[in-house]
Design a protein around this motif. Structure first.
Motif, PDB file in Angstrom:
ATOM      1  N   HIS A 193       6.570 -28.008 -14.135  1.00 55.91           N
ATOM      2  CA  HIS A 193       6.409 -26.550 -14.958  1.00 55.91           C
ATOM      3  C   HIS A 193       5.494 -27.200 -16.273  1.00 55.91           C
ATOM      4  O   HIS A 193       5.021 -26.362 -16.780  1.00 55.91           O
ATOM      5  N   ASP A 194       5.082 -28.408 -16.048  1.00 52.37           N
ATOM      6  CA  ASP A 194       4.801 -28.858 -17.414  1.00 52.37           C
ATOM      7  C   ASP A 194       2.978 -29.154 -17.397  1.00 52.37           C
ATOM      8  O   ASP A 194       2.667 -29.840 -16.552  1.00 52.37           O
ATOM      9  N   GLN A 195       2.308 -28.373 -18.037  1.00 53.93           N
ATOM     10  CA  GLN A 195       0.986 -28.297 -17.761  1.00 53.93           C
ATOM     11  C   GLN A 195       0.294 -29.924 -17.896  1.00 53.93           C
ATOM     12  O   GLN A 195      -0.678 -30.204 -17.572  1.00 53.93           O
ATOM     13  N   VAL A 196       0.909 -30.492 -19.129  1.00 56.19           N
ATOM     14  CA  VAL A 196       0.383 -31.795 -19.525  1.00 56.19           C
ATOM     15  C   VAL A 196       0.715 -32.953 -18.371  1.00 56.19           C
ATOM     16  O   VAL A 196      -0.274 -33.648 -17.869  1.00 56.19           O
ATOM     17  N   LEU A 222      -9.854 -26.214 -12.902  1.00 57.25           N
ATOM     18  CA  LEU A 222      -8.779 -25.046 -13.392  1.00 57.25           C
ATOM     19  C   LEU A 222      -8.847 -24.762 -15.034  1.00 57.25           C
ATOM     20  O   LEU A 222      -8.682 -23.710 -15.185  1.00 57.25           O
ATOM     21  N   TYR A 223      -9.124 -25.848 -15.693  1.00 50.45           N
ATOM     22  CA  TYR A 223      -9.105 -25.794 -17.099  1.00 50.45           C
ATOM     23  C   TYR A 223     -10.447 -24.942 -17.441  1.00 50.45           C
ATOM     24  O   TYR A 223     -10.584 -23.971 -18.564  1.00 50.45           O
ATOM     25  N   ASP A 224     -11.499 -25.612 -17.030  1.00 50.75           N
ATOM     26  CA  ASP A 224     -12.877 -24.872 -17.482  1.00 50.75           C
ATOM     27  C   ASP A 224     -12.986 -23.752 -16.792  1.00 50.75           C
ATOM     28  O   ASP A 224     -13.880 -22.656 -17.252  1.00 50.75           O
ATOM     29  N   THR A 228      -7.910 -16.784 -12.735  1.00 49.72           N
ATOM     30  CA  THR A 228      -7.142 -15.703 -13.228  1.00 49.72           C
ATOM     31  C   THR A 228      -6.805 -15.633 -14.802  1.00 49.72           C
ATOM     32  O   THR A 228      -6.829 -16.784 -15.126  1.00 49.72           O
ATOM     33  N   VAL A 229      -6.395 -14.602 -15.309  1.00 47.23           N
ATOM     34  CA  VAL A 229      -5.879 -14.853 -16.563  1.00 47.23           C
ATOM     35  C   VAL A 229      -4.629 -15.721 -16.800  1.00 47.23           C
ATOM     36  O   VAL A 229      -4.529 -16.312 -17.396  1.00 47.23           O
ATOM     37  N   PHE A 230      -3.817 -15.521 -15.617  1.00 46.55           N
ATOM     38  CA  PHE A 230      -2.657 -16.208 -15.605  1.00 46.55           C
ATOM     39  C   PHE A 230      -2.868 -17.575 -15.544  1.00 46.55           C
ATOM     40  O   PHE A 230      -2.122 -18.494 -16.225  1.00 46.55           O
ATOM     41  N   VAL A 231      -3.791 -18.161 -14.892  1.00 47.26           N
ATOM     42  CA  VAL A 231      -4.026 -19.567 -14.703  1.00 47.26           C
ATOM     43  C   VAL A 231      -4.805 -19.805 -16.044  1.00 47.26           C
ATOM     44  O   VAL A 231      -4.356 -21.081 -16.680  1.00 47.26           O
ATOM     45  N   ALA A 232      -5.518 -19.284 -16.648  1.00 48.61           N
ATOM     46  CA  ALA A 232      -5.921 -19.517 -18.205  1.00 48.61           C
ATOM     47  C   ALA A 232      -5.086 -19.686 -19.107  1.00 48.61           C
ATOM     48  O   ALA A 232      -5.300 -20.651 -19.934  1.00 48.61           O
ATOM     49  N   PHE A 234      -1.801 -20.226 -18.604  1.00 49.63           N
ATOM     50  CA  PHE A 234      -0.755 -21.282 -18.186  1.00 49.63           C
ATOM     51  C   PHE A 234      -1.186 -22.660 -18.510  1.00 49.63           C
ATOM     52  O   PHE A 234      -0.668 -23.371 -18.889  1.00 49.63           O
ATOM     53  N   LEU A 235      -2.593 -22.734 -18.294  1.00 47.03           N
ATOM     54  CA  LEU A 235      -3.163 -24.063 -18.668  1.00 47.03           C
ATOM     55  C   LEU A 235      -4.033 -24.020 -20.008  1.00 47.03           C
ATOM     56  O   LEU A 235      -5.001 -24.355 -19.937  1.00 47.03           O
ATOM     57  N   SER A 236      -3.052 -23.959 -20.973  1.00 47.77           N
ATOM     58  CA  SER A 236      -3.601 -23.740 -22.208  1.00 47.77           C
ATOM     59  C   SER A 236      -2.462 -24.268 -23.290  1.00 47.77           C
ATOM     60  O   SER A 236      -1.565 -23.719 -23.383  1.00 47.77           O
ATOM     61  N   SER A 237      -2.862 -25.239 -24.021  1.00 53.38           N
ATOM     62  CA  SER A 237      -2.256 -25.916 -25.160  1.00 53.38           C
ATOM     63  C   SER A 237      -3.014 -26.277 -26.251  1.00 53.38           C
ATOM     64  O   SER A 237      -3.691 -27.533 -26.084  1.00 53.38           O
ATOM     65  N   PRO A 238      -3.428 -25.577 -27.404  1.00 55.87           N
ATOM     66  CA  PRO A 238      -2.706 -24.435 -27.874  1.00 55.87           C
ATOM     67  C   PRO A 238      -3.220 -23.199 -27.002  1.00 55.87           C
ATOM     68  O   PRO A 238      -4.162 -23.395 -26.293  1.00 55.87           O
ATOM     69  N   TYR A 239      -2.366 -22.022 -27.355  1.00 57.02           N
ATOM     70  CA  TYR A 239      -2.678 -20.882 -26.527  1.00 57.02           C
ATOM     71  C   TYR A 239      -4.125 -20.444 -26.426  1.00 57.02           C
ATOM     72  O   TYR A 239      -4.821 -20.578 -27.768  1.00 57.02           O
ATOM     73  N   ILE A 240      -4.500 -20.078 -25.313  1.00 58.24           N
ATOM     74  CA  ILE A 240      -5.971 -19.331 -25.265  1.00 58.24           C
ATOM     75  C   ILE A 240      -6.187 -18.202 -25.827  1.00 58.24           C
ATOM     76  O   ILE A 240      -4.944 -17.321 -25.875  1.00 58.24           O
TER      77      ILE A 240
END
Length: 429
Positions: A193-196, A222-224, A228-232, A234-240
Protein backbone atom coordinates in the motif's frame (compact mmCIF):
# COMPACT_ATOMS: atom_id res chain seq x y z
CA UNK A 1 10.22 -18.84 -16.16
CA UNK A 2 6.51 -18.00 -16.13
CA UNK A 3 3.93 -15.53 -17.38
CA UNK A 4 0.91 -14.92 -15.14
CA UNK A 5 -2.40 -14.05 -16.81
CA UNK A 6 -5.62 -13.28 -14.97
CA UNK A 7 -8.55 -13.23 -17.37
CA UNK A 8 -11.78 -11.74 -15.94
CA UNK A 9 -10.96 -13.12 -12.48
CA UNK A 10 -13.44 -12.39 -9.67
CA UNK A 11 -13.64 -13.42 -6.04
CA UNK A 12 -16.92 -13.47 -4.11
CA UNK A 13 -16.83 -14.48 -0.45
CA UNK A 14 -19.74 -16.16 1.36
CA UNK A 15 -22.35 -13.55 2.13
CA UNK A 16 -21.91 -11.90 -1.26
CA UNK A 17 -18.86 -9.69 -0.58
CA UNK A 18 -17.18 -8.99 -3.93
CA UNK A 19 -13.46 -8.74 -3.12
CA UNK A 20 -12.10 -8.77 -6.70
CA UNK A 21 -14.17 -7.81 -9.72
CA UNK A 22 -13.37 -8.85 -13.31
CA UNK A 23 -9.60 -8.44 -12.97
CA UNK A 24 -7.59 -8.66 -16.20
CA UNK A 25 -3.81 -8.63 -15.86
CA UNK A 26 -0.84 -9.94 -17.80
CA UNK A 27 2.39 -10.22 -15.81
CA UNK A 28 5.31 -10.81 -18.14
CA UNK A 29 8.03 -13.39 -17.75
CA UNK A 30 10.68 -12.18 -15.28
CA UNK A 31 8.78 -8.97 -14.46
CA UNK A 32 8.69 -7.37 -11.02
CA UNK A 33 5.02 -6.42 -10.95
CA UNK A 34 3.53 -4.45 -8.04
CA UNK A 35 -0.11 -4.52 -6.95
CA UNK A 36 -0.77 -1.20 -5.22
CA UNK A 37 -3.80 0.14 -3.40
CA UNK A 38 -5.30 1.02 -0.03
CA UNK A 39 -6.10 -1.59 2.60
CA UNK A 40 -9.05 -3.75 1.62
CA UNK A 41 -8.80 -3.13 -2.13
CA UNK A 42 -8.34 -6.85 -2.94
CA UNK A 43 -4.64 -6.94 -3.77
CA UNK A 44 -3.73 -9.63 -1.20
CA UNK A 45 -6.73 -11.68 -2.32
CA UNK A 46 -5.31 -11.64 -5.85
CA UNK A 47 -2.00 -12.97 -4.56
CA UNK A 48 -3.74 -15.72 -2.57
CA UNK A 49 -5.75 -16.79 -5.63
CA UNK A 50 -2.55 -17.07 -7.66
CA UNK A 51 -0.95 -19.12 -4.86
CA UNK A 52 -3.97 -21.42 -4.64
CA UNK A 53 -4.84 -20.36 -1.09
CA UNK A 54 -8.18 -18.89 -2.26
CA UNK A 55 -10.59 -20.34 -4.81
CA UNK A 56 -11.34 -18.28 -7.91
CA UNK A 57 -15.08 -17.56 -8.12
CA UNK A 58 -15.01 -16.90 -11.87
CA UNK A 59 -12.49 -16.27 -14.63
CA UNK A 60 -9.23 -18.00 -15.54
CA UNK A 61 -5.74 -18.01 -14.05
CA UNK A 62 -3.04 -19.01 -16.52
CA UNK A 63 0.49 -19.86 -15.38
CA UNK A 64 2.82 -20.02 -18.37
CA UNK A 65 -0.07 -20.91 -20.66
CA UNK A 66 -1.56 -23.59 -18.39
CA UNK A 67 -4.97 -23.18 -16.77
CA UNK A 68 -4.23 -23.21 -13.05
CA UNK A 69 -7.66 -22.68 -11.45
CA UNK A 70 -7.92 -26.27 -10.19
CA UNK A 71 -4.24 -26.96 -9.53
CA UNK A 72 -3.18 -27.62 -5.93
CA UNK A 73 -0.81 -25.02 -4.45
CA UNK A 74 2.11 -27.48 -4.62
CA UNK A 75 1.47 -28.03 -8.35
CA UNK A 76 1.72 -24.33 -9.19
CA UNK A 77 5.42 -23.99 -8.29
CA UNK A 78 4.91 -20.61 -6.62
CA UNK A 79 6.53 -19.32 -3.43
CA UNK A 80 5.00 -16.75 -1.12
CA UNK A 81 6.49 -14.41 1.49
CA UNK A 82 4.01 -13.07 4.03
CA UNK A 83 3.92 -9.84 6.01
CA UNK A 84 5.12 -11.51 9.22
CA UNK A 85 7.65 -13.90 7.68
CA UNK A 86 5.86 -16.99 9.06
CA UNK A 87 9.07 -18.79 10.09
CA UNK A 88 9.18 -22.03 12.03
CA UNK A 89 10.15 -20.89 15.55
CA UNK A 90 11.62 -24.24 16.60
CA UNK A 91 14.05 -24.35 13.65
CA UNK A 92 17.29 -22.42 13.23
CA UNK A 93 17.91 -20.15 10.28
CA UNK A 94 19.64 -23.10 8.60
CA UNK A 95 16.66 -25.33 9.31
CA UNK A 96 14.15 -22.80 7.97
CA UNK A 97 16.13 -22.31 4.76
CA UNK A 98 16.58 -26.06 4.24
CA UNK A 99 13.00 -27.05 5.09
CA UNK A 100 11.47 -26.79 1.56
CA UNK A 101 14.27 -28.90 0.07
CA UNK A 102 14.03 -31.48 2.84
CA UNK A 103 10.28 -31.82 2.27
CA UNK A 104 11.00 -32.33 -1.44
CA UNK A 105 13.60 -34.99 -0.41
CA UNK A 106 16.44 -33.32 -2.26
CA UNK A 107 19.97 -34.61 -1.87
CA UNK A 108 21.26 -33.69 1.64
CA UNK A 109 24.70 -32.59 0.45
CA UNK A 110 23.26 -30.40 -2.30
CA UNK A 111 20.81 -28.92 0.21
CA UNK A 112 23.58 -27.96 2.64
CA UNK A 113 25.55 -26.30 -0.15
CA UNK A 114 22.49 -24.37 -1.37
CA UNK A 115 21.71 -23.17 2.15
CA UNK A 116 25.25 -21.86 2.72
CA UNK A 117 25.38 -20.19 -0.69
CA UNK A 118 21.99 -18.49 -0.25
CA UNK A 119 22.79 -17.42 3.32
CA UNK A 120 25.89 -15.63 2.06
CA UNK A 121 23.91 -13.88 -0.67
CA UNK A 122 21.36 -12.69 1.90
CA UNK A 123 23.92 -11.74 4.56
CA UNK A 124 22.65 -14.47 6.88
CA UNK A 125 25.74 -16.69 7.11
CA UNK A 126 26.82 -15.44 10.60
CA UNK A 127 23.44 -16.39 12.06
CA UNK A 128 22.71 -19.80 10.52
CA UNK A 129 22.42 -21.48 13.93
CA UNK A 130 20.20 -18.82 15.52
CA UNK A 131 16.46 -19.16 16.10
CA UNK A 132 13.95 -16.67 14.60
CA UNK A 133 13.16 -15.21 18.04
CA UNK A 134 16.73 -13.89 18.29
CA UNK A 135 16.64 -12.09 14.92
CA UNK A 136 15.63 -8.55 14.03
CA UNK A 137 12.60 -7.91 11.83
CA UNK A 138 14.76 -7.33 8.77
CA UNK A 139 16.74 -10.53 9.38
CA UNK A 140 13.56 -12.58 9.77
CA UNK A 141 12.26 -11.25 6.45
CA UNK A 142 15.56 -12.17 4.78
CA UNK A 143 15.15 -15.72 6.08
CA UNK A 144 11.55 -15.83 4.80
CA UNK A 145 12.71 -14.62 1.39
CA UNK A 146 15.52 -17.18 1.36
CA UNK A 147 13.17 -20.01 2.25
CA UNK A 148 10.95 -19.04 -0.70
CA UNK A 149 13.82 -18.52 -3.14
CA UNK A 150 15.67 -21.74 -2.36
CA UNK A 151 12.89 -23.76 -4.00
CA UNK A 152 13.62 -21.99 -7.31
CA UNK A 153 9.92 -21.23 -7.93
CA UNK A 154 8.46 -20.14 -11.23
CA UNK A 155 6.55 -17.30 -9.55
CA UNK A 156 7.54 -15.34 -6.44
CA UNK A 157 4.68 -13.75 -4.44
CA UNK A 158 5.36 -11.13 -1.77
CA UNK A 159 2.54 -9.82 0.43
CA UNK A 160 3.63 -6.53 2.08
CA UNK A 161 6.89 -8.04 3.36
CA UNK A 162 8.25 -4.72 4.65
CA UNK A 163 5.21 -3.25 6.39
CA UNK A 164 6.30 -4.35 9.89
CA UNK A 165 9.78 -2.79 9.63
CA UNK A 166 10.95 0.68 10.57
CA UNK A 167 11.71 3.27 7.87
CA UNK A 168 15.48 2.66 7.74
CA UNK A 169 15.13 -1.11 7.47
CA UNK A 170 12.40 -0.77 4.83
CA UNK A 171 14.67 1.34 2.64
CA UNK A 172 17.61 -1.03 3.06
CA UNK A 173 15.62 -4.22 2.45
CA UNK A 174 13.69 -2.67 -0.43
CA UNK A 175 16.93 -2.18 -2.36
CA UNK A 176 18.03 -5.73 -1.53
CA UNK A 177 14.73 -7.20 -2.72
CA UNK A 178 14.91 -5.35 -6.04
CA UNK A 179 18.49 -6.43 -6.66
CA UNK A 180 17.85 -10.05 -5.63
CA UNK A 181 14.66 -10.53 -7.65
CA UNK A 182 16.19 -9.02 -10.78
CA UNK A 183 19.34 -11.11 -10.44
CA UNK A 184 17.21 -14.27 -10.23
CA UNK A 185 14.94 -13.26 -13.10
CA UNK A 186 11.90 -14.80 -11.37
CA UNK A 187 8.46 -13.48 -12.24
CA UNK A 188 7.46 -11.59 -9.08
CA UNK A 189 4.18 -10.11 -7.85
CA UNK A 190 4.64 -7.74 -4.94
CA UNK A 191 1.72 -6.35 -2.92
CA UNK A 192 2.00 -3.05 -1.06
CA UNK A 193 0.00 0.00 0.00
CA UNK A 194 3.17 2.14 0.04
CA UNK A 195 3.55 4.28 -3.08
CA UNK A 196 7.30 4.77 -2.48
CA UNK A 197 7.85 1.00 -2.49
CA UNK A 198 5.80 0.68 -5.66
CA UNK A 199 7.56 3.48 -7.53
CA UNK A 200 11.07 2.34 -6.57
CA UNK A 201 10.60 -1.42 -7.02
CA UNK A 202 8.27 -1.98 -9.92
CA UNK A 203 8.78 -2.64 -13.58
CA UNK A 204 5.04 -2.04 -13.82
CA UNK A 205 2.30 -1.19 -11.32
CA UNK A 206 -1.40 -2.11 -11.18
CA UNK A 207 -3.49 0.16 -8.95
CA UNK A 208 -6.65 -1.28 -7.40
CA UNK A 209 -9.57 0.24 -5.54
CA UNK A 210 -12.46 -1.68 -3.99
CA UNK A 211 -11.57 -4.80 -5.94
CA UNK A 212 -11.47 -3.05 -9.31
CA UNK A 213 -8.41 -2.38 -11.44
CA UNK A 214 -7.94 1.36 -11.94
CA UNK A 215 -4.79 1.64 -14.07
CA UNK A 216 -1.70 -0.30 -15.19
CA UNK A 217 1.64 1.04 -16.39
CA UNK A 218 5.23 1.79 -15.57
CA UNK A 219 5.87 3.98 -12.50
CA UNK A 220 6.64 6.94 -14.77
CA UNK A 221 3.50 6.43 -16.85
CA UNK A 222 1.21 6.28 -13.84
CA UNK A 223 2.79 9.29 -12.19
CA UNK A 224 2.91 11.54 -15.27
CA UNK A 225 -0.17 10.25 -17.09
CA UNK A 226 -2.73 8.83 -14.58
CA UNK A 227 -6.05 7.59 -15.91
CA UNK A 228 -8.17 8.66 -12.94
CA UNK A 229 -8.29 11.15 -10.10
CA UNK A 230 -7.83 8.24 -7.69
CA UNK A 231 -4.58 7.14 -9.37
CA UNK A 232 -3.25 10.72 -9.49
CA UNK A 233 -4.02 11.21 -5.79
CA UNK A 234 -2.75 7.83 -4.64
CA UNK A 235 0.59 8.29 -6.41
CA UNK A 236 1.35 11.67 -4.92
CA UNK A 237 3.66 12.75 -2.14
CA UNK A 238 3.24 15.57 -1.38
CA UNK A 239 -0.44 15.55 -2.16
CA UNK A 240 -1.48 16.63 -5.65
CA UNK A 241 -3.60 19.79 -5.89
CA UNK A 242 -7.09 18.71 -7.01
CA UNK A 243 -9.14 21.78 -7.84
CA UNK A 244 -12.80 22.23 -8.74
CA UNK A 245 -13.36 24.08 -12.02
CA UNK A 246 -15.66 24.48 -15.01
CA UNK A 247 -14.54 24.19 -18.62
CA UNK A 248 -15.54 26.80 -21.20
CA UNK A 249 -14.53 26.88 -24.87
CA UNK A 250 -13.95 30.44 -26.12
CA UNK A 251 -13.25 31.05 -29.81
CA UNK A 252 -10.46 33.58 -29.52
CA UNK A 253 -8.71 32.16 -26.46
CA UNK A 254 -9.00 28.40 -26.11
CA UNK A 255 -10.47 26.27 -23.34
CA UNK A 256 -10.83 28.16 -20.09
CA UNK A 257 -10.51 26.22 -16.84
CA UNK A 258 -12.52 28.54 -14.63
CA UNK A 259 -11.95 28.35 -10.86
CA UNK A 260 -14.35 31.19 -10.09
CA UNK A 261 -12.05 34.09 -9.23
CA UNK A 262 -9.09 32.69 -11.18
CA UNK A 263 -8.60 30.75 -14.39
CA UNK A 264 -6.16 28.96 -16.65
CA UNK A 265 -6.44 29.04 -20.43
CA UNK A 266 -5.46 26.03 -22.55
CA UNK A 267 -4.76 27.45 -26.05
CA UNK A 268 -6.20 25.87 -29.19
CA UNK A 269 -2.65 24.95 -30.19
CA UNK A 270 -2.52 22.50 -27.28
CA UNK A 271 -3.23 18.95 -28.62
CA UNK A 272 -5.55 18.32 -25.65
CA UNK A 273 -7.83 21.25 -26.45
CA UNK A 274 -10.21 19.25 -28.68
CA UNK A 275 -10.83 16.78 -25.86
CA UNK A 276 -11.32 19.58 -23.35
CA UNK A 277 -13.69 21.36 -25.73
CA UNK A 278 -16.11 18.44 -25.49
CA UNK A 279 -16.57 19.29 -21.79
CA UNK A 280 -17.74 22.81 -22.52
CA UNK A 281 -20.00 24.00 -19.72
CA UNK A 282 -19.27 20.99 -17.51
CA UNK A 283 -17.58 20.70 -14.11
CA UNK A 284 -14.08 19.24 -14.21
CA UNK A 285 -11.34 18.37 -11.73
CA UNK A 286 -7.95 19.97 -12.39
CA UNK A 287 -4.88 18.19 -11.01
CA UNK A 288 -1.63 20.13 -10.53
CA UNK A 289 1.34 18.51 -8.82
CA UNK A 290 3.29 20.79 -6.45
CA UNK A 291 6.39 20.63 -8.66
CA UNK A 292 4.33 21.98 -11.61
CA UNK A 293 3.96 25.29 -9.73
CA UNK A 294 6.82 27.81 -9.66
CA UNK A 295 6.94 30.79 -7.33
CA UNK A 296 7.48 34.11 -9.17
CA UNK A 297 7.78 37.68 -7.84
CA UNK A 298 4.98 39.09 -10.00
CA UNK A 299 2.26 37.57 -12.20
CA UNK A 300 3.54 37.38 -15.76
CA UNK A 301 2.00 36.87 -19.17
CA UNK A 302 1.87 33.09 -18.78
CA UNK A 303 -0.60 30.95 -16.83
CA UNK A 304 -0.56 32.08 -13.20
CA UNK A 305 -2.47 31.35 -10.01
CA UNK A 306 -2.28 33.54 -6.93
CA UNK A 307 -2.99 33.05 -3.26
CA UNK A 308 -2.19 34.17 0.25
CA UNK A 309 0.61 32.21 1.95
CA UNK A 310 -0.88 30.29 4.87
CA UNK A 311 1.90 28.01 6.07
CA UNK A 312 5.48 26.87 5.43
CA UNK A 313 6.91 23.44 6.28
CA UNK A 314 10.62 22.68 6.43
CA UNK A 315 11.43 19.26 4.94
CA UNK A 316 15.21 19.46 5.15
CA UNK A 317 16.17 19.58 1.47
CA UNK A 318 13.17 21.75 0.57
CA UNK A 319 10.18 23.65 1.92
CA UNK A 320 6.53 22.89 1.28
CA UNK A 321 4.34 25.99 1.03
CA UNK A 322 0.56 26.30 1.33
CA UNK A 323 -1.30 29.21 -0.23
CA UNK A 324 -5.00 29.94 0.23
CA UNK A 325 -6.25 30.60 -3.31
CA UNK A 326 -10.01 30.59 -2.83
CA UNK A 327 -10.36 27.56 -5.14
CA UNK A 328 -12.53 24.69 -3.86
CA UNK A 329 -10.49 21.54 -3.30
CA UNK A 330 -11.75 18.12 -4.40
CA UNK A 331 -11.70 14.90 -2.39
CA UNK A 332 -10.79 12.03 -4.78
CA UNK A 333 -12.91 9.61 -2.76
CA UNK A 334 -16.00 11.69 -3.55
CA UNK A 335 -15.52 11.99 -7.31
CA UNK A 336 -14.00 8.67 -8.33
CA UNK A 337 -16.25 5.72 -9.04
CA UNK A 338 -14.36 2.40 -8.58
CA UNK A 339 -14.45 1.44 -12.22
CA UNK A 340 -11.70 0.39 -14.58
CA UNK A 341 -10.30 3.39 -16.38
CA UNK A 342 -10.47 3.55 -20.15
CA UNK A 343 -8.33 5.97 -22.07
CA UNK A 344 -10.84 7.64 -24.34
CA UNK A 345 -11.90 11.06 -25.52
CA UNK A 346 -15.42 12.04 -24.43
CA UNK A 347 -18.03 12.46 -27.12
CA UNK A 348 -20.36 15.49 -27.16
CA UNK A 349 -23.85 14.55 -26.01
CA UNK A 350 -25.46 16.16 -29.04
CA UNK A 351 -24.04 17.84 -32.11
CA UNK A 352 -26.97 20.28 -32.30
CA UNK A 353 -26.73 21.16 -28.64
CA UNK A 354 -22.97 21.72 -28.90
CA UNK A 355 -23.41 23.85 -32.01
CA UNK A 356 -26.07 25.93 -30.28
CA UNK A 357 -23.82 26.49 -27.26
CA UNK A 358 -20.94 27.58 -29.45
CA UNK A 359 -23.14 29.92 -31.44
CA UNK A 360 -24.27 31.61 -28.25
CA UNK A 361 -20.75 31.56 -26.81
CA UNK A 362 -19.06 32.97 -29.88
CA UNK A 363 -21.54 35.83 -29.97
CA UNK A 364 -20.50 37.42 -26.64
CA UNK A 365 -17.84 35.13 -25.13
CA UNK A 366 -16.82 37.17 -22.06
CA UNK A 367 -20.36 37.98 -20.95
CA UNK A 368 -21.57 34.41 -21.40
CA UNK A 369 -18.61 32.96 -19.50
CA UNK A 370 -19.15 35.41 -16.66
CA UNK A 371 -22.89 34.69 -16.55
CA UNK A 372 -22.51 30.89 -16.61
CA UNK A 373 -19.62 30.96 -14.13
CA UNK A 374 -21.76 32.96 -11.72
CA UNK A 375 -24.60 30.42 -12.02
CA UNK A 376 -22.19 27.54 -11.49
CA UNK A 377 -20.54 29.18 -8.47
CA UNK A 378 -23.91 29.76 -6.90
CA UNK A 379 -24.64 26.04 -7.09
CA UNK A 380 -21.34 24.90 -5.61
CA UNK A 381 -21.36 23.34 -2.20
CA UNK A 382 -18.68 23.79 0.41
CA UNK A 383 -15.93 21.26 1.08
CA UNK A 384 -14.21 20.18 4.25
CA UNK A 385 -10.71 20.30 2.70
CA UNK A 386 -8.70 23.52 2.73
CA UNK A 387 -8.55 25.28 -0.62
CA UNK A 388 -4.75 25.47 -0.51
CA UNK A 389 -2.31 25.41 -3.38
CA UNK A 390 0.61 23.23 -2.31
CA UNK A 391 3.98 23.96 -3.95
CA UNK A 392 7.70 23.34 -3.40
CA UNK A 393 10.38 25.95 -2.78
CA UNK A 394 14.10 25.65 -2.14
CA UNK A 395 14.21 28.43 0.45
CA UNK A 396 11.71 30.37 2.55
CA UNK A 397 13.85 33.51 2.48
CA UNK A 398 11.75 36.63 1.95
CA UNK A 399 8.44 34.81 2.49
CA UNK A 400 6.10 35.51 5.36
CA UNK A 401 2.73 33.97 6.12
CA UNK A 402 -0.11 36.20 5.04
CA UNK A 403 1.72 37.63 2.03
CA UNK A 404 0.36 37.23 -1.50
CA UNK A 405 2.26 34.78 -3.72
CA UNK A 406 2.10 34.21 -7.47
CA UNK A 407 2.66 30.80 -9.06
CA UNK A 408 3.27 30.09 -12.73
CA UNK A 409 1.69 26.85 -13.89
CA UNK A 410 3.35 24.33 -16.23
CA UNK A 411 0.30 23.79 -18.46
CA UNK A 412 1.82 20.70 -20.08
CA UNK A 413 1.65 18.95 -16.71
CA UNK A 414 -1.89 20.00 -15.81
CA UNK A 415 -4.25 17.00 -15.59
CA UNK A 416 -7.96 17.41 -16.30
CA UNK A 417 -10.58 14.86 -15.24
CA UNK A 418 -14.32 14.72 -15.70
CA UNK A 419 -16.83 14.84 -12.85
CA UNK A 420 -16.60 11.04 -12.46
CA UNK A 421 -12.83 11.15 -12.03
CA UNK A 422 -11.75 9.82 -15.46
CA UNK A 423 -9.14 11.63 -17.61
CA UNK A 424 -10.70 13.76 -20.31
CA UNK A 425 -7.82 13.61 -22.79
CA UNK A 426 -6.30 10.41 -24.06
CA UNK A 427 -4.16 8.36 -21.67
CA UNK A 428 -1.16 6.87 -23.46
CA UNK A 429 0.18 3.43 -22.49
Amino acid sequence: MTEVVLNAVSKVYPGGHLAVDDLRLHVRDGELFVLLGPSGCGKSTVLRMIAGLEEISSGDLMLNGTLANDLDPRERNVAMVFQNGALYPHLSVRGNLAFPLEIAQDDATATREKVVELAKALGLDPMLERRPSTLSGGQRQRVAMGRAIIREPSVFLMDEPLSNLDATLRTELRMEIAALVRSLGVTTLYVTHDQVEALTLADRIAIMRQGVLQDVGTPQQLYDDPATVFVAAFLSSPYINLLQANAWAVQDDGVILDFGGQRLVVPWSDPRSSAFMACHGSPVVVGIRPDALTLVPEPGAGPTLSGRLRALEFHGHEWMAYAEAGIPAVDPEEVTAPQQATAKVPTPTSGGRLKSSFGRLFGTPESVVAEDAAKSSAGRSGHHRRSDLVFRIGSSRGLTTGSVVHLTVDLDRVLVFDANGARIDRVRR
